[in-house]
Motif scaffolding. Structure first.
Motif, PDB file in Angstrom:
ATOM      1  N   PHE A   9       0.820  -1.257  -0.140  1.00 32.17           N
ATOM      2  CA  PHE A   9       0.244  -0.073   0.364  1.00 32.17           C
ATOM      3  C   PHE A   9       0.854   1.236   0.017  1.00 32.17           C
ATOM      4  O   PHE A   9       2.062   1.121   0.438  1.00 32.17           O
ATOM      5  CB  PHE A   9      -0.910   0.184   1.136  1.00 32.17           C
ATOM      6  CG  PHE A   9      -0.286   0.259   2.650  1.00 32.17           C
ATOM      7  CD1 PHE A   9      -0.048   1.503   3.184  1.00 32.17           C
ATOM      8  CD2 PHE A   9       0.258  -0.820   3.125  1.00 32.17           C
ATOM      9  CE1 PHE A   9       0.624   1.348   4.196  1.00 32.17           C
ATOM     10  CE2 PHE A   9       0.966  -0.898   4.356  1.00 32.17           C
ATOM     11  CZ  PHE A   9       1.082   0.207   5.097  1.00 32.17           C
ATOM     12  N   PHE A  10       0.224   2.362  -0.540  1.00 30.83           N
ATOM     13  CA  PHE A  10       0.964   3.624  -0.424  1.00 30.83           C
ATOM     14  C   PHE A  10       1.155   4.081   0.905  1.00 30.83           C
ATOM     15  O   PHE A  10       0.053   4.323   1.400  1.00 30.83           O
ATOM     16  CB  PHE A  10       0.351   4.727  -1.592  1.00 30.83           C
ATOM     17  CG  PHE A  10       0.782   4.513  -2.878  1.00 30.83           C
ATOM     18  CD1 PHE A  10       2.186   4.929  -3.202  1.00 30.83           C
ATOM     19  CD2 PHE A  10       0.033   3.708  -3.848  1.00 30.83           C
ATOM     20  CE1 PHE A  10       2.373   4.873  -4.645  1.00 30.83           C
ATOM     21  CE2 PHE A  10       0.531   3.385  -5.069  1.00 30.83           C
ATOM     22  CZ  PHE A  10       1.828   3.998  -5.335  1.00 30.83           C
ATOM     23  N   ILE A  23       4.742   0.505   0.978  1.00 31.94           N
ATOM     24  CA  ILE A  23       5.093  -0.410   2.007  1.00 31.94           C
ATOM     25  C   ILE A  23       4.550  -1.871   1.382  1.00 31.94           C
ATOM     26  O   ILE A  23       3.497  -2.186   1.449  1.00 31.94           O
ATOM     27  CB  ILE A  23       4.325  -0.037   3.267  1.00 31.94           C
ATOM     28  CG1 ILE A  23       4.726   1.557   3.488  1.00 31.94           C
ATOM     29  CG2 ILE A  23       4.699  -0.962   4.321  1.00 31.94           C
ATOM     30  CD1 ILE A  23       6.272   1.489   3.919  1.00 31.94           C
ATOM     31  N   PRO A  24       5.365  -2.973   1.497  1.00 30.60           N
ATOM     32  CA  PRO A  24       4.945  -4.049   0.868  1.00 30.60           C
ATOM     33  C   PRO A  24       4.182  -4.877   2.375  1.00 30.60           C
ATOM     34  O   PRO A  24       4.656  -4.897   3.426  1.00 30.60           O
ATOM     35  CB  PRO A  24       6.328  -5.029   0.706  1.00 30.60           C
ATOM     36  CG  PRO A  24       7.473  -3.871   0.419  1.00 30.60           C
ATOM     37  CD  PRO A  24       6.898  -2.748   1.452  1.00 30.60           C
ATOM     38  N   GLY A  52      -2.394   5.099   1.185  1.00 32.28           N
ATOM     39  CA  GLY A  52      -3.213   4.134   1.929  1.00 32.28           C
ATOM     40  C   GLY A  52      -3.738   3.227   0.758  1.00 32.28           C
ATOM     41  O   GLY A  52      -4.324   2.034   1.025  1.00 32.28           O
ATOM     42  N   GLN A  53      -3.662   3.639  -0.711  1.00 34.20           N
ATOM     43  CA  GLN A  53      -4.246   2.732  -1.579  1.00 34.20           C
ATOM     44  C   GLN A  53      -3.254   1.234  -1.580  1.00 34.20           C
ATOM     45  O   GLN A  53      -2.231   1.442  -1.728  1.00 34.20           O
ATOM     46  CB  GLN A  53      -4.234   3.497  -2.885  1.00 34.20           C
ATOM     47  CG  GLN A  53      -5.379   4.406  -3.000  1.00 34.20           C
ATOM     48  CD  GLN A  53      -5.404   4.936  -4.458  1.00 34.20           C
ATOM     49  OE1 GLN A  53      -4.795   5.772  -4.932  1.00 34.20           O
ATOM     50  NE2 GLN A  53      -6.726   4.782  -5.107  1.00 34.20           N
ATOM     51  N   VAL A  72      -0.418  -1.542 -10.109  1.00 31.66           N
ATOM     52  CA  VAL A  72      -1.874  -1.751 -10.500  1.00 31.66           C
ATOM     53  C   VAL A  72      -2.337  -1.488  -9.112  1.00 31.66           C
ATOM     54  O   VAL A  72      -2.456  -2.378  -8.218  1.00 31.66           O
ATOM     55  CB  VAL A  72      -2.124  -3.134 -11.009  1.00 31.66           C
ATOM     56  CG1 VAL A  72      -3.517  -3.396 -11.448  1.00 31.66           C
ATOM     57  CG2 VAL A  72      -1.148  -3.315 -12.369  1.00 31.66           C
ATOM     58  N   LEU A  73      -3.508  -0.803  -9.062  1.00 31.33           N
ATOM     59  CA  LEU A  73      -4.358  -0.780  -8.050  1.00 31.33           C
ATOM     60  C   LEU A  73      -5.291  -1.910  -7.811  1.00 31.33           C
ATOM     61  O   LEU A  73      -5.669  -2.528  -8.893  1.00 31.33           O
ATOM     62  CB  LEU A  73      -5.424   0.575  -8.161  1.00 31.33           C
ATOM     63  CG  LEU A  73      -4.764   1.826  -8.294  1.00 31.33           C
ATOM     64  CD1 LEU A  73      -5.744   2.786  -8.625  1.00 31.33           C
ATOM     65  CD2 LEU A  73      -3.979   2.137  -7.007  1.00 31.33           C
ATOM     66  N   ILE A  74      -5.649  -2.172  -6.715  1.00 31.34           N
ATOM     67  CA  ILE A  74      -6.452  -3.498  -6.375  1.00 31.34           C
ATOM     68  C   ILE A  74      -7.574  -3.168  -5.415  1.00 31.34           C
ATOM     69  O   ILE A  74      -7.301  -1.982  -4.669  1.00 31.34           O
ATOM     70  CB  ILE A  74      -5.597  -4.808  -5.915  1.00 31.34           C
ATOM     71  CG1 ILE A  74      -4.825  -4.440  -4.793  1.00 31.34           C
ATOM     72  CG2 ILE A  74      -5.020  -5.197  -7.036  1.00 31.34           C
ATOM     73  CD1 ILE A  74      -4.275  -5.646  -3.991  1.00 31.34           C
TER      74      ILE A  74
END
Length: 74
Positions: A9-10, A23-24, A52-53, A72-74
């Motif tokens: 997430f970002f 952050i993985p 937070g995406q 890629v956004l999920i």
């Protein structure tokens, strides 16, 4: 070189500068994203990223540098 797909997430993303930190989920070290590294066609899409995406991202680990190759956004 080692290329891996990860989920994360970002932590933050600066839309004006096109820079961010991912952050993985697996607890590995955070990675820096600079949209200039990404496909030109997707660059506009990434300008709308928000803190937070959740994303799937592909990283390439070199000897000294880890580069985000795709997001890629999920």
């Amino acid at each position: 070189m080692n290329i891996n797909n990860k989920i994360g997430f970002f932590q933050w993303f600066n839309q004006e500068k096109g820079l961010g930190v991912i952050i993985p989920e697996d607890g590995s070290r955070e990675v820096m994203l600079d949209i200039i590294w990404l496909d030109e066609k997707r660059e506009k899409q990434y300008k709308s990223l928000e803190n937070g995406q959740k994303v799937v991202f592909k990283v390439e680990r070199g000897h000294k540098v880890t580069t985000v190759l795709d997001v890629v956004l999920i």
